[in-house]
Design a protein around this motif. Structure first.
Motif, short mmCIF file in Angstrom:
data_model
loop_
_atom_site.label_atom_id
_atom_site.label_comp_id
_atom_site.label_asym_id
_atom_site.label_seq_id
_atom_site.Cartn_x
_atom_site.Cartn_y
_atom_site.Cartn_z
N UNK A 13 4.30 -10.33 3.60
CA UNK A 13 3.48 -10.30 4.82
C UNK A 13 4.22 -10.83 6.04
N UNK A 14 5.07 -11.83 5.86
CA UNK A 14 5.80 -12.38 7.00
C UNK A 14 6.76 -11.36 7.59
N UNK A 29 -1.66 -14.10 10.42
CA UNK A 29 -1.38 -14.12 8.99
C UNK A 29 -2.37 -13.28 8.19
N UNK A 30 -3.64 -13.35 8.57
CA UNK A 30 -4.66 -12.60 7.84
C UNK A 30 -4.45 -11.11 7.92
N UNK A 36 -0.13 -5.66 4.46
CA UNK A 36 0.92 -5.63 3.44
C UNK A 36 0.33 -5.27 2.07
N UNK A 37 -0.79 -5.88 1.71
CA UNK A 37 -1.40 -5.60 0.42
C UNK A 37 -1.89 -4.16 0.33
N UNK A 189 -11.20 -0.32 -0.36
CA UNK A 189 -10.28 -0.69 0.71
C UNK A 189 -9.85 -2.15 0.61
N UNK A 190 -8.74 -2.44 1.25
CA UNK A 190 -8.39 -3.83 1.57
C UNK A 190 -9.01 -4.11 2.94
N UNK A 191 -9.82 -5.14 3.01
CA UNK A 191 -10.64 -5.37 4.21
C UNK A 191 -10.08 -6.51 5.05
N UNK A 192 -10.18 -6.33 6.38
CA UNK A 192 -9.84 -7.43 7.28
C UNK A 192 -10.70 -7.33 8.54
#
Length: 293
Positions: A13-14, A29-30, A36-37, A189-192
């Motif tokens: 992720x970085x 970061x989130x 990335x995931x 999904x990957x959620x944000x």
């Protein structure tokens, strides 16, 4: 677990956050972890948040760092599968039949197929990033159709057969949360959730995107925008409006308008609703004075 998409040199992720910043997009970061995931697991990325927080820009930045074309499907009420998948060019088919006379014409060849964003992504999964923008504006029927598409990344064309992606396409969905999305769609999904950035980060974004703006001006406009967002506005300013307001005020200041008058004169760049402008008129000077203090 192997990366399912070609991300040369990005294995954390970085590193993804650093690559996004090189593409003029600052991810916390989130967001960098969620993106990335999603890439690593081959899953769609669902970004929710208020209008103007950078959801669409995030998808554009991901496409940029992957070196891929962004294929955008703008959702709206009443959108159907034909607008998302494909259509046949009927006028061209009819013309070819007339011109062929007694000769055979395959009217279901690629020559007559108009690929829409979702079919384009299936056919070119290594060259595209599919952005399904503002999925909350579509109706439940289209959401159910999308759910089926995201399950196996294939579609059936009755005249041609099944088109299946050779690998999972990179898919980003955005939602302004005007309505709740179906739980089954969220599970795939990957959620944000993207919130408005904190002041220091938003000032950094202004400085990165607006090269003519001074740091002090960026801090002032971010403070003023934060105060505006705390008001019950119909259309609070997003990050893009923050950048544009700073640029517009700087331009007027260079032409002789003093601070904070330059901010006031450029207010139409930040607030784009007549009722909001009228509502804020009595308090605008106070907000600008406090932001400049």
């Amino acid at each position: 677990m192997p990366i399912r998409h070609s991300i040369v040199g990005i294995d954390s992720p970085d590193r993804l956050a650093a690559a996004l910043q090189d593409a003029q997009y600052i991810a916390d970061e989130g967001l960098s972890t969620a993106a990335y995931l999603a890439l690593a697991l081959g899953k769609p990325l669902l970004l929710e948040g208020a209008p103007g927080v950078g959801k669409t820009e995030g998808a554009k930045a991901i496409a940029s760092i992957l070196g891929r074309q962004l294929v955008r499907l703008q959702c709206y009420e009443g959108i159907d599968a034909a607008h998302a998948l494909y259509e046949w060019n009927y006028p061209r088919q009819m013309l070819s039949i007339r011109q062929a006379h007694d000769e055979y014409v395959n009217i279901y060849s690629d020559e007559f197929l108009i690929a829409r964003p979702m079919l384009d992504a299936l056919r070119h999964p290594r060259d595209t990033v599919l952005l399904i923008d503002e999925i909350d504006r579509a109706d439940h029927e289209f959401e159910a159709f999308l759910l089926e598409f995201l399950s196996d990344f294939s579609i059936s064309i009755p005249e041609r057969g099944t088109v299946r992606a050779t690998e999972h396409p990179v898919v980003v969905l955005t939602s302004n949360r005007t309505r709740e999305l179906h739980e089954a769609l969220r599970r795939r999904c990957v959620y944000h959730w993207i919130d408005y950035p904190h002041p220091a980060l938003e000032a950094q974004i202004v400085m990165m995107r607006a090269s003519t703006v001074a740091q002090d001006t960026a801090n002032r406009v971010v403070a003023a925008v934060g105060a505006l967002r705390a008001e019950p506005l119909a259309k609070p300013p997003g990050v893009a409006e923050t950048v544009e307001w700073a640029e517009a005020a700087t331009l007027l200041n260079h032409q002789g308008a003093p601070w904070p008058a330059a901010f006031r004169r450029a207010i139409g760049v930040a607030l784009k609703d007549h009722d909001d402008l009228l509502f804020m008129q009595p308090r605008l000077d106070q907000i600008l004075d406090e932001a400049a203090a």
